[in-house]
Structures are given as C-alpha cells and as structure tokens.
Design a protein around this motif. Structure first.
Motif, short mmCIF file in Angstrom:
data_model
loop_
_atom_site.label_atom_id
_atom_site.label_comp_id
_atom_site.label_asym_id
_atom_site.label_seq_id
_atom_site.Cartn_x
_atom_site.Cartn_y
_atom_site.Cartn_z
N ALA A 165 0.83 -1.21 0.00
CA ALA A 165 0.00 0.00 0.00
C ALA A 165 0.86 1.26 0.00
O ALA A 165 0.57 2.23 -0.71
N GLN A 166 1.94 1.25 0.78
CA GLN A 166 2.83 2.40 0.82
C GLN A 166 3.48 2.63 -0.54
O GLN A 166 3.51 3.76 -1.03
N GLN A 167 4.00 1.57 -1.15
CA GLN A 167 4.65 1.72 -2.45
C GLN A 167 3.66 2.17 -3.52
O GLN A 167 3.98 2.99 -4.37
N TRP A 168 2.43 1.63 -3.48
CA TRP A 168 1.43 2.02 -4.47
C TRP A 168 1.08 3.50 -4.33
O TRP A 168 0.96 4.21 -5.34
N LEU A 169 0.90 3.95 -3.09
CA LEU A 169 0.57 5.36 -2.88
C LEU A 169 1.68 6.27 -3.38
O LEU A 169 1.42 7.28 -4.07
N LEU A 170 2.93 5.94 -3.04
CA LEU A 170 4.05 6.79 -3.44
C LEU A 170 4.24 6.78 -4.96
O LEU A 170 4.62 7.80 -5.55
N LEU A 171 3.97 5.65 -5.61
CA LEU A 171 4.18 5.56 -7.05
C LEU A 171 3.07 6.27 -7.83
O LEU A 171 3.35 6.99 -8.79
N HIS A 172 1.82 6.06 -7.43
CA HIS A 172 0.70 6.55 -8.23
C HIS A 172 0.18 7.90 -7.79
O HIS A 172 -0.55 8.54 -8.56
N ARG A 173 0.52 8.34 -6.58
CA ARG A 173 0.02 9.63 -6.12
C ARG A 173 1.12 10.65 -5.86
O ARG A 173 0.83 11.83 -5.72
N ASN A 174 2.37 10.19 -5.78
CA ASN A 174 3.46 11.12 -5.48
C ASN A 174 4.50 11.14 -6.58
O ASN A 174 5.63 11.58 -6.35
N THR A 175 4.15 10.66 -7.75
CA THR A 175 5.06 10.70 -8.89
C THR A 175 4.53 11.72 -9.89
O THR A 175 3.34 11.69 -10.22
N PRO A 176 5.37 12.66 -10.38
CA PRO A 176 4.90 13.61 -11.39
C PRO A 176 4.33 12.89 -12.60
O PRO A 176 4.82 11.82 -12.99
N ARG A 177 3.29 13.46 -13.18
CA ARG A 177 2.61 12.80 -14.29
C ARG A 177 3.56 12.56 -15.47
O ARG A 177 3.42 11.56 -16.18
N GLU A 178 4.50 13.46 -15.68
CA GLU A 178 5.43 13.28 -16.79
C GLU A 178 6.33 12.07 -16.60
O GLU A 178 6.85 11.51 -17.57
#
Length: 295
Positions: A165-178
């Motif tokens: 859950a932590q990795q998913w949140l950081l990847l999909h919500r804290n990664t710039p769209r570009e």
C-alpha cells in the motif's frame, strides 16, 4: 504490569519502534524533503535518459551519469538521503533478531547473559506471548502449534499489505505525471510489487518478536507515507495537485474571514486592470499611427 512472562514484553517491542521513530524524526523529515525534491526531478531525469536511449557505449553511459549528478548538485539533492533512516534501523533490527535467537540458550543456562537479560529475564521473554504465539516462535518450528503459525501468517500478511500500500501510494500519487511513463516507471512498479516477497521468504525463518517489530515499523512507514502525501507531495503529482487545491481553498477562507477578495476575484481584477491599461495604451498610439499614414 506483573513481572515474568506476559504481554509486557510484546508491548516493549512496539514501544521500541515508537522510541526509535521519535529519535529518527529529524531524519525522516529530511527524508521526506529529499524524496520530494527527487520526485520533482523525475521529468528532467527522464529527458536525460531519453537523450541517451540506444547508446550503450561507455562514453555515453559516463556522460549520462555526469549529467545526472550535475542535475542533483544544481538542485541540492542527495539520492542516498532517502535511505538513511532505513540504514540506521538496520543494526537495531539485526541486534533484535540476534537477541531473540539467543534467548533459548540463555534461559537454559548454556549461554552468557546479554546485559540485563539474565537467565530469569530470558525465561520470562521466552514464555511471553501475543495470543497463541510466543516471541521466540518461528513459523517453520512453532512451539505454539497451529495458532502460533496463524499469528505469524497474520503478521507476515500485514507486513506485505502495508508495504504494498505504501509503495502504491508513493508511485501513483506522489510521482509527477510526466514521469509515469516509460520503462523506468514500469520497473519501479514491478519492484514495488515484488519487494513484499522478501517478507514472505524471510518471515517464515524469523522469530515472532522480529515479525512484531517489523509489522509495527511498517505501520509507521505507512503513516509516514500518508503524511508525506499530505504535507510534502512532489510537484506535478496527484498528491501535489490535491495539496495545491487544499491550500487554495484555505487561502480563500482566510481572505473571506479577513474581508478580502478571493484569489479568483483578485485575479479577475488584475486581468481587468491589465486590459484597461492595454486599451489605454492602444488609444494613445492610434492617433500617431493615423497621422503617419496620412503623410
């Protein structure tokens, strides 16, 4: 709580995690800021990688590494700063694992005491339990039967779930769209999904006390990720957009309470003033241009 075996030793492991996390709080704040700056650089790093796509010669790899390090230096980013709290906790986890594994020998009188953990204390820790599982129980060799194995499976499942859950949140919500395109992001996503397998492979060989410590630490990591998404999101990410919207709404509420115009009204007023200034400038220059045309 009463002396001897009981739940106090289990709670002490949870307390150990809390104390360590409080001591490392400045490092975690630094880690959040470092991860935020690193995430903000992902679009520029992706452009550097695209520039050297298909060029695998040593000179090109060296040039790409040089440009990447130069970018980190210009922005004041230390890539290893995000892993510093994890590295600091490594010796604590290893010491805890070694202590729990040496408890049977100390309790039986076949090994020397470890500091304040003498034969009596070791026997009390050995007999302490969290439900049907004792702190020294190992999934592959449980002394508490199926109940102890079930508790170990619950702990391992909780560790895997919180990390995923932590990795998913950081990847999909804290990664710039570009940066959410390309092979680098796909590799990060695969790594995030396969990392919990380490818990499954190692968890069946570790004492339940270590699993309890690890599970509590992962819960703290999950809480840290939620705090990072809310307080220190990466610019251009989904979490960053949500924080900008919250800050925008909070500023409008503050302005309304102070009797000031909202941000939208202020922006509209600036645009109106700019348009009036532009029209006035055009009116001043229009007669001169007409006179030059007549001549």
């Amino acid at each position: 709580m009463d002396d001897g075996p009981g739940s106090a030793w289990c709670l002490s492991l949870v307390g150990l995690v809390v104390v360590i996390r409080l001591c490392l709080l400045p490092l975690f704040l630094r880690q959040m800021r470092a991860m935020r700056r690193t995430q903000a650089l992902q679009p520029e790093l992706a452009r550097i990688r695209r520039r050297y796509t298909g060029r695998s010669d040593p000179r090109s790899r060296e040039a790409m590494q040089r440009e990447t390090m130069a970018l980190y230096q210009r922005q004041g980013v230390l890539p290893l700063a995000a892993f510093l709290p994890t590295l600091v906790q490594g010796p604590v986890l290893c010491a805890l694992c070694g202590t729990l594994q040496s408890l049977p020998g100390i309790a039986a009188g076949g090994a020397d005491a470890l500091g304040g953990i003498d034969r009596v204390a070791a026997a009390a820790i050995e007999a302490s339990h969290c439900g049907p599982a004792r702190l020294s129980d190992v999934f592959l060799a449980p002394t508490g039967g199926l109940g102890a194995q079930a508790m170990a499976l619950v702990a391992i499942a909780a560790m895997c779930a919180t990390m995923m859950a932590q990795q998913w949140l950081l990847l999909h919500r804290n990664t710039p769209r570009e940066a959410m395109v390309g092979p680098q992001f796909r590799m990060q996503r695969v790594t995030a999904l396969t990392m919990p397998l380490i818990y499954i492979v190692s968890g069946v060989h570790l004492p339940f006390g270590v699993l309890l410590y690890w599970m509590t630490n992962n819960l703290c990591n999950f809480g840290q990720a939620m705090a990072q998404l809310r307080l220190f999101p990466a610019p251009g990410s989904l979490a960053g957009e949500r924080k900008a919207a919250r800050d925008h709404a909070r500023e409008n509420m503050r302005r309304v309470a102070a009797g000031m115009p909202s941000l939208e009204e202020e922006q509209a007023e600036r645009a109106s003033c700019a348009a009036q200034t532009r029209r006035a400038r055009e009116r001043r220059h229009r007669p001169a241009s007409r006179r030059r045309t007549r001549r």
